[in-house]
Design a protein around this motif. Structure first.
Motif, PDB file in Angstrom:
ATOM      1  N   ALA A   1       0.832  -1.195   0.000  1.00  0.00           N
ATOM      2  CA  ALA A   1       0.000   0.000   0.000  1.00  0.00           C
ATOM      3  C   ALA A   1       0.867   1.245   0.000  1.00  0.00           C
ATOM      4  CB  ALA A   1      -0.913   0.013   1.232  1.00  0.00           C
ATOM      5  N   THR A   2       0.267   2.369  -0.318  1.00  0.00           N
ATOM      6  CA  THR A   2       0.990   3.628  -0.196  1.00  0.00           C
ATOM      7  C   THR A   2       1.216   3.906   1.292  1.00  0.00           C
ATOM      8  OG1 THR A   2      -1.005   4.986  -0.032  1.00  0.00           O
ATOM      9  CG2 THR A   2      -0.145   4.544  -2.263  1.00  0.00           C
TER      10      THR A   2
ATOM     11  N   GLN B   1      -1.963   5.418   2.899  1.00  0.00           N
ATOM     12  CA  GLN B   1      -3.027   4.471   3.205  1.00  0.00           C
ATOM     13  C   GLN B   1      -2.649   3.593   4.384  1.00  0.00           C
ATOM     14  OE1 GLN B   1      -6.244   4.175   1.336  1.00  0.00           O
ATOM     15  NE2 GLN B   1      -6.497   3.425   3.421  1.00  0.00           N
TER      16      GLN B   1
ATOM     17  N   LYS C   1       5.951   3.568  -0.391  1.00  0.00           N
ATOM     18  CA  LYS C   1       5.087   2.394  -0.303  1.00  0.00           C
ATOM     19  C   LYS C   1       5.512   1.536   0.895  1.00  0.00           C
ATOM     20  CE  LYS C   1       3.461   3.387  -4.522  1.00  0.00           C
ATOM     21  NZ  LYS C   1       4.524   4.256  -5.066  1.00  0.00           N
TER      22      LYS C   1
ATOM     23  N   GLY D   1      -7.265  -0.291   0.741  1.00  0.00           N
ATOM     24  CA  GLY D   1      -6.291   0.237  -0.213  1.00  0.00           C
ATOM     25  C   GLY D   1      -5.126  -0.671  -0.506  1.00  0.00           C
ATOM     26  N   ASP D   2      -5.283  -1.963  -0.258  1.00  0.00           N
ATOM     27  CA  ASP D   2      -4.207  -2.911  -0.563  1.00  0.00           C
ATOM     28  C   ASP D   2      -4.035  -3.015  -2.076  1.00  0.00           C
ATOM     29  OD1 ASP D   2      -2.420  -5.013  -0.713  1.00  0.00           O
ATOM     30  OD2 ASP D   2      -3.463  -6.265   0.760  1.00  0.00           O
ATOM     31  N   ARG D   3      -2.811  -2.812  -2.558  1.00  0.00           N
ATOM     32  CA  ARG D   3      -2.546  -2.800  -4.008  1.00  0.00           C
ATOM     33  C   ARG D   3      -1.750  -4.017  -4.473  1.00  0.00           C
ATOM     34  NH1 ARG D   3      -0.796   3.430  -5.516  1.00  0.00           N
ATOM     35  NH2 ARG D   3      -2.603   4.494  -4.622  1.00  0.00           N
ATOM     36  N   ARG D   4      -1.903  -5.130  -3.784  1.00  0.00           N
ATOM     37  CA  ARG D   4      -1.122  -6.312  -4.171  1.00  0.00           C
ATOM     38  C   ARG D   4      -1.305  -6.704  -5.622  1.00  0.00           C
ATOM     39  NH1 ARG D   4      -2.181 -10.414   0.816  1.00  0.00           N
ATOM     40  NH2 ARG D   4      -3.788  -8.878   1.320  1.00  0.00           N
ATOM     41  N   THR D   5      -2.479  -6.474  -6.149  1.00  0.00           N
ATOM     42  CA  THR D   5      -2.716  -6.875  -7.545  1.00  0.00           C
ATOM     43  C   THR D   5      -1.872  -6.088  -8.538  1.00  0.00           C
ATOM     44  OG1 THR D   5      -4.596  -5.348  -7.624  1.00  0.00           O
ATOM     45  CG2 THR D   5      -5.080  -7.631  -7.069  1.00  0.00           C
ATOM     46  N   SER D   6      -1.376  -4.916  -8.142  1.00  0.00           N
ATOM     47  CA  SER D   6      -0.558  -4.118  -9.058  1.00  0.00           C
ATOM     48  C   SER D   6       0.857  -4.659  -9.199  1.00  0.00           C
ATOM     49  CB  SER D   6      -0.504  -2.658  -8.581  1.00  0.00           C
ATOM     50  OG  SER D   6       0.263  -2.535  -7.403  1.00  0.00           O
TER      51      SER D   6
END
Length: 381
Positions: A310-311, A314, A357, A375-380
């Protein structure tokens, strides 16, 4: 942009560092990889930027990290650490503790919550920073100093919470460019008694890693083989627990975007950023942004699970930074307004909130981590 002039003593030190590097170049046949140059400029014993005695952090140094900006950062981060410790662990391992400001704040906050770890280990290669962190802890948490131990290498095994704040960006990087359809590796040679870029065809792991990126002609960037090696080593050491790594960078698709065709290599000297890694070696920091996709891949290769990404903004909001701030009454403007300004630096997209991050890597820890609740962005990755 004119950079500040060093003192005569500082320039003399830089001259010694440059002479040492020129000696290594000569011993290696006239060329060394940029990653080796960066290692020497930053870490050569008694000479490198992080190994000599000049002040690096804070207003009197070359750059400021989040723990030096405000205790809010460490106080909020401690809430995530607390969750892991309360799951049955009693050790924290901080990699690269710098001035010791983060360690002191985290220990103060964990003590406030009555969750003080049995051991707080600090992996620090710089003898100078080891002493500074010891002085900081002795001044702020003297009664907890017996729980702190300094290491010069990763332990053979570890269970608990591993913490690394702005560690990966300071690891030596390899520099590559696409020239005539071929991958060239950036190195350092001596021209007219000055250190300068020198290019040769890349090979081995560096060539393979670059070719997988399918970069266009003329593109120049960094490949972080040292950071990947560290992640593989950490994966072999972490038997059970969570590793939290905080740094500035991007996932692969953003890192190697067309807008970054000159790479992310950056130097910091007296709070000014510039792009010349050969300026006053030993007196300036040299960094690159972090490819978090490569970090995640190296960790997975070692058997770790990607537990969150995450950022910084977040992550800190998820961990309850507003609750930490609320301990200071808003009516007490003399104390609250500076705190609000500090929080803005941590959270604002224009400051540290979006560029920085937080990535979490785990083994044998299945509980959802509080810092990635939203706001977890693991998919990115």
């Amino acid at each position: 942009m004119a950079l500040p002039e060093p003192t005569p003593e500082a320039r003399e030190h830089s001259d010694r560092v440059a002479a040492h590097i020129r000696g290594e170049i000569a011993a290696c046949g006239g060329w060394i990889a940029f990653s080796r140059y960066m290692e020497l400029a930053l870490y050569a014993p008694g000479l490198g930027y992080y190994s000599a005695g000049a002040r690096k952090l804070g207003k009197g140094g070359d750059f400021v990290t989040a723990p030096e900006i405000t205790p809010l950062y460490g106080q909020t981060l401690a809430r995530q650490i607390r969750q892991v410790l309360e799951a049955g662990f009693d050790e924290v391992l901080e990699v690269g503790a710098g001035s010791g400001a983060l360690a002191a704040t985290v220990l103060e906050e964990l003590e406030r919550a009555n969750v003080v770890p049995r051991n707080y280990l600090i992996l620090e290669l710089s003898a100078d920073l080891r002493e500074r962190s010891r002085d900081t802890l002795a001044a702020r948490v003297p009664h907890l100093l017996e729980r702190v131990a300094w290491l010069n290498r990763l332990p053979p095994s570890f269970s608990g919470l591993v913490l690394g704040n702005e560690v990966l960006d300071a690891m030596p990087v390899d520099v590559v460019r696409i020239n005539g359809g071929k991958v060239e590796e950036g190195g350092v040679a001596v021209r007219n008694d000055r250190l300068a870029w020198s290019w040769r065809l890349a090979s081995g792991e560096l060539l393979a890693a670059t070719e997988r990126l399918d970069l266009p002609e003329g593109y120049r960037t960094e490949i972080q083989l040292a950071a990947r090696g560290f992640l593989r080593s950490l994966s072999g050491v972490l038997e059970k627990g969570v590793a939290l790594l905080i740094d500035y960078g991007f996932p692969q698709k953003e890192y190697y975007h067309a807008q970054r065709r000159e790479g992310t290599l950056m130097c910091h000297y007296r709070h000014q950023a510039h792009a010349d890694p050969f300026f006053l070696p030993g007196l300036q920091d040299i960094t690159s942004h972090v490819d978090f996709s490569a970090v995640a891949a190296a960790a997975r290769e070692g058997g770790l699970e990607l537990a969150g990404y995450a950022t910084q903004a977040q992550f800190l909001v998820n961990c309850g930074i507003t609750e930490v701030m609320s301990r200071t009454p808003a009516e007490d403007t003399a104390r609250y307004l500076p705190l609000a300004n500090q929080a803005n630096r941590l959270l604002s997209p224009a400051e540290m909130g979006e560029l920085f991050k937080v990535i979490a890597l785990a083994r044998g820890f299945s509980a959802p981590l509080a810092g990635f609740r939203e706001g977890d962005r693991r998919t990115s990755l």
